[in-house]
Design a protein around this motif. Sequence first.
Motif, short mmCIF file in Angstrom:
data_model
loop_
_atom_site.label_atom_id
_atom_site.label_comp_id
_atom_site.label_asym_id
_atom_site.label_seq_id
_atom_site.Cartn_x
_atom_site.Cartn_y
_atom_site.Cartn_z
N GLU A 2 0.10 -0.34 -1.95
CA GLU A 2 -1.12 0.25 -1.40
C GLU A 2 -2.12 -0.86 -1.04
N GLU A 3 -2.87 -0.62 0.02
CA GLU A 3 -3.84 -1.61 0.47
C GLU A 3 -4.88 -1.89 -0.59
N TYR A 4 -5.32 -0.85 -1.34
CA TYR A 4 -6.37 -1.08 -2.33
C TYR A 4 -5.89 -1.99 -3.45
N SER A 5 -4.58 -1.96 -3.78
CA SER A 5 -4.05 -2.87 -4.80
C SER A 5 -4.07 -4.30 -4.30
N GLU A 6 -3.71 -4.48 -3.03
CA GLU A 6 -3.73 -5.82 -2.44
C GLU A 6 -5.14 -6.37 -2.37
N VAL A 7 -6.08 -5.53 -1.95
CA VAL A 7 -7.48 -5.97 -1.88
C VAL A 7 -7.99 -6.32 -3.28
N ALA A 8 -7.64 -5.50 -4.27
CA ALA A 8 -8.06 -5.77 -5.65
C ALA A 8 -7.51 -7.11 -6.14
N ALA A 9 -6.25 -7.41 -5.76
CA ALA A 9 -5.64 -8.68 -6.16
C ALA A 9 -6.38 -9.86 -5.55
N PHE A 10 -6.67 -9.79 -4.27
CA PHE A 10 -7.39 -10.89 -3.63
C PHE A 10 -8.83 -10.97 -4.13
N ASP A 11 -9.37 -9.84 -4.54
CA ASP A 11 -10.74 -9.82 -5.05
C ASP A 11 -10.87 -10.61 -6.34
N VAL A 12 -9.79 -10.67 -7.15
CA VAL A 12 -9.85 -11.46 -8.39
C VAL A 12 -9.31 -12.87 -8.20
N GLY A 13 -8.98 -13.23 -6.94
CA GLY A 13 -8.62 -14.62 -6.67
C GLY A 13 -7.16 -14.89 -6.40
N ALA A 14 -6.39 -13.88 -5.92
CA ALA A 14 -4.99 -14.11 -5.58
C ALA A 14 -4.87 -15.05 -4.39
N ASP A 15 -3.79 -15.82 -4.37
CA ASP A 15 -3.49 -16.69 -3.24
C ASP A 15 -2.43 -16.06 -2.33
N ASP A 16 -1.65 -15.15 -2.85
CA ASP A 16 -0.62 -14.48 -2.06
C ASP A 16 -0.26 -13.17 -2.76
N TYR A 17 0.34 -12.25 -1.99
CA TYR A 17 0.66 -10.92 -2.51
C TYR A 17 1.98 -10.51 -1.87
N ILE A 18 3.02 -10.31 -2.66
CA ILE A 18 4.35 -9.98 -2.16
C ILE A 18 4.83 -8.70 -2.85
N THR A 19 5.31 -7.76 -2.05
CA THR A 19 5.81 -6.51 -2.62
C THR A 19 7.30 -6.61 -2.92
N LYS A 20 7.69 -6.00 -4.02
CA LYS A 20 9.09 -5.94 -4.41
C LYS A 20 9.83 -4.95 -3.50
N PRO A 21 11.16 -5.06 -3.33
CA PRO A 21 12.06 -5.99 -4.02
C PRO A 21 11.91 -7.43 -3.55
N ILE A 22 12.14 -8.33 -4.47
CA ILE A 22 11.96 -9.76 -4.20
C ILE A 22 13.22 -10.33 -3.56
N LYS A 23 13.04 -11.12 -2.52
CA LYS A 23 14.12 -11.87 -1.90
C LYS A 23 13.98 -13.32 -2.36
N PRO A 24 14.84 -13.75 -3.27
CA PRO A 24 14.65 -15.06 -3.91
C PRO A 24 14.49 -16.22 -2.93
N ARG A 25 15.33 -16.30 -1.90
CA ARG A 25 15.25 -17.44 -0.97
C ARG A 25 13.92 -17.45 -0.22
N ALA A 26 13.48 -16.26 0.22
CA ALA A 26 12.20 -16.18 0.93
C ALA A 26 11.04 -16.52 0.01
N LEU A 27 11.12 -16.08 -1.24
CA LEU A 27 10.06 -16.39 -2.21
C LEU A 27 9.99 -17.89 -2.48
N MET A 28 11.14 -18.51 -2.69
CA MET A 28 11.14 -19.96 -2.96
C MET A 28 10.57 -20.72 -1.76
N SER A 29 10.85 -20.23 -0.57
CA SER A 29 10.32 -20.87 0.64
C SER A 29 8.79 -20.80 0.65
#
Length: 235
Positions: free
Chosen positions: A95-122
């Motif tokens: 949800e957009e409000y969760s992403e905004v809340a994350a950046f509001d507390v100082g997030a540098d990036d926000y990725i939704t699961k499922p996680i793709k390991p190679r893309a995440l490491m990149s």
Amino acid sequence: MSAAKAAQPLHRVLVVDDDADIVEMLEYNLLKEGYEVRTAFDGRKAIDVAKSYLPELVLLDIMMPQLDGIETGRQLREIAELRQTYILYLTARSEEYSEVAAFDVGADDYITKPIKPRALMSRINALFRREAQKADPGEQITIADLLINRKNYSVTQNDKSVILPKKEFELLFFLAQHPNKVCSREELLQKIWGADIYVLERTVDVHIRKLREKIGDTHIRTLKGVGYMFTDQPE
């Protein structure tokens, strides 16, 4: 692990998730890439580990027992030694409000699961690569009542210290480097977060609001529908 990768200084990463399988998968891939890793399965434990480990990057879930990821991120940012630590959220919350809340507390990036390991490491490698490629860390800007020092990420205003998390500092430094120039949200996203990281344009608005709360609302002007401008002659 290659000899070249092993010779590089290890970046410290803290992985925080209540799903043991995800923690194991992330730890495996990070170690393979040459990172040093610690883990925690809830927010309270994460804060305890972070205080002594001082990670350069925290991978943080949102939905966790004891303390959710948003509150955990907020408390991590209140620890002086961790204000420049990267916080990257990995979560099933799209949800957009969760992403905004994350950046509001100082997030540098926000990725939704499922996680793709190679893309995440990149993306993680890109974070540290951009850090290494930054301009001369001794750069300093004195403008109006602000002294902005990139060497130690410090800001003083009228001889009083202003504490800023990494992304807020980088945003202020970039704007102050280009006084009286209008910067669009898209340009700021590209310059501060990078082309390989997708975040909402609203993220810029959140960081501008937080900057204004700390340095006053006269330094950064809003040009409606265009972007933001740092003025060297605040009203």
